[in-house]
Design a protein around this motif. Structure first.
Motif, PDB file in Angstrom:
ATOM      1  N   THR A 111      41.601  34.763  31.340  1.00  0.00           N
ATOM      2  CA  THR A 111      41.604  34.506  32.781  1.00  0.00           C
ATOM      3  C   THR A 111      42.395  35.546  33.554  1.00  0.00           C
ATOM      4  OG1 THR A 111      41.365  32.145  32.362  1.00  0.00           O
ATOM      5  CG2 THR A 111      42.149  32.782  34.525  1.00  0.00           C
ATOM      6  N   ALA A 133      32.770  26.355  33.543  1.00  0.00           N
ATOM      7  CA  ALA A 133      31.596  27.100  33.999  1.00  0.00           C
ATOM      8  C   ALA A 133      31.745  27.494  35.471  1.00  0.00           C
ATOM      9  CB  ALA A 133      30.330  26.272  33.797  1.00  0.00           C
ATOM     10  N   ARG A 134      32.352  26.618  36.266  1.00  0.00           N
ATOM     11  CA  ARG A 134      32.578  26.943  37.681  1.00  0.00           C
ATOM     12  C   ARG A 134      33.589  28.079  37.798  1.00  0.00           C
ATOM     13  NH1 ARG A 134      32.175  25.878  42.928  1.00  0.00           N
ATOM     14  NH2 ARG A 134      33.977  25.511  44.261  1.00  0.00           N
ATOM     15  N   GLU A 176      34.176  30.301  35.588  1.00  0.00           N
ATOM     16  CA  GLU A 176      33.535  31.518  35.081  1.00  0.00           C
ATOM     17  C   GLU A 176      32.703  32.157  36.190  1.00  0.00           C
ATOM     18  OE1 GLU A 176      32.654  34.519  32.525  1.00  0.00           O
ATOM     19  OE2 GLU A 176      33.949  32.841  32.009  1.00  0.00           O
ATOM     20  N   ALA A 177      31.973  31.324  36.926  1.00  0.00           N
ATOM     21  CA  ALA A 177      31.112  31.829  37.997  1.00  0.00           C
ATOM     22  C   ALA A 177      31.912  32.219  39.234  1.00  0.00           C
ATOM     23  CB  ALA A 177      30.080  30.773  38.374  1.00  0.00           C
ATOM     24  N   ARG A 178      32.974  31.469  39.509  1.00  0.00           N
ATOM     25  CA  ARG A 178      33.788  31.703  40.706  1.00  0.00           C
ATOM     26  C   ARG A 178      35.263  31.554  40.328  1.00  0.00           C
ATOM     27  NH1 ARG A 178      34.944  28.611  45.835  1.00  0.00           N
ATOM     28  NH2 ARG A 178      35.304  30.306  47.291  1.00  0.00           N
ATOM     29  N   PRO A 179      35.862  32.625  39.817  1.00  0.00           N
ATOM     30  CA  PRO A 179      37.234  32.541  39.301  1.00  0.00           C
ATOM     31  C   PRO A 179      38.284  32.175  40.350  1.00  0.00           C
ATOM     32  CG  PRO A 179      36.237  34.677  38.775  1.00  0.00           C
ATOM     33  CD  PRO A 179      35.275  33.937  39.621  1.00  0.00           C
ATOM     34  N   ARG A 222      40.541  38.800  33.709  1.00  0.00           N
ATOM     35  CA  ARG A 222      39.385  38.695  34.589  1.00  0.00           C
ATOM     36  C   ARG A 222      39.813  38.757  36.065  1.00  0.00           C
ATOM     37  NH1 ARG A 222      37.491  34.153  32.747  1.00  0.00           N
ATOM     38  NH2 ARG A 222      37.628  32.866  34.581  1.00  0.00           N
ATOM     39  N   GLU A 259      39.059  41.730  38.731  1.00  0.00           N
ATOM     40  CA  GLU A 259      38.449  41.419  40.023  1.00  0.00           C
ATOM     41  C   GLU A 259      39.295  41.990  41.162  1.00  0.00           C
ATOM     42  OE1 GLU A 259      35.592  39.797  42.639  1.00  0.00           O
ATOM     43  OE2 GLU A 259      35.539  40.190  40.501  1.00  0.00           O
TER      44      GLU A 259
END
Length: 113
Positions: free
Chosen positions: A3, A94-95, A97-100, A6, A10
């Motif tokens: 995390t 999953a959320r 992952e899509a929207r950190p 990532r 970003e």
């Protein structure tokens, strides 16, 4: 990639995008210095004004996204990353992952709309 990596990736990507957009904005402003200042009667004037407005909007959007990424890193450091700020339940992996930068679970985010 974990995390933190990532989120840091970003953040770097957003900073690069912000620098590029700022260069683009400066180029549009510089181009407008050489044009007729009468946007109403100069066909190129309105195009330059539109471009300047568009790039400025993208810069503001990048600043907001950078603030969201920084807030997500702060939540990670505080040990509350991945916890919904509304209901206190975990945010689905999953959320995240899509929207950190997500602050809410899907149910709370959907209810807000």
């Amino acid at each position: 990639m974990d995390t933190r990596e990532r989120l840091e990736d970003e953040r770097r990507r957003t900073l690069r995008q912000l620098a590029s957009l700022t260069r683009d904005f400066d180029a549009v402003v510089e181009a407008s210095l050489d044009s007729n200042a009468d946007d109403e009667h100069d066909p190129d004037g309105s195009t330059i004004a539109f471009e300047r407005s568009q790039v400025d909007s993208l810069i503001q959007q990048s600043h907001r996204h950078l603030a969201e990424v920084d807030a997500a890193i702060e939540r990670l450091d505080a040990g509350v990353y991945g916890t919904c700020e509304t209901c206190g339940r975990p945010i689905a992996p999953a959320r995240l992952e899509a929207r950190p930068t997500a602050r809410q679970c899907i149910a709370c985010a959907s209810a807000r709309r």
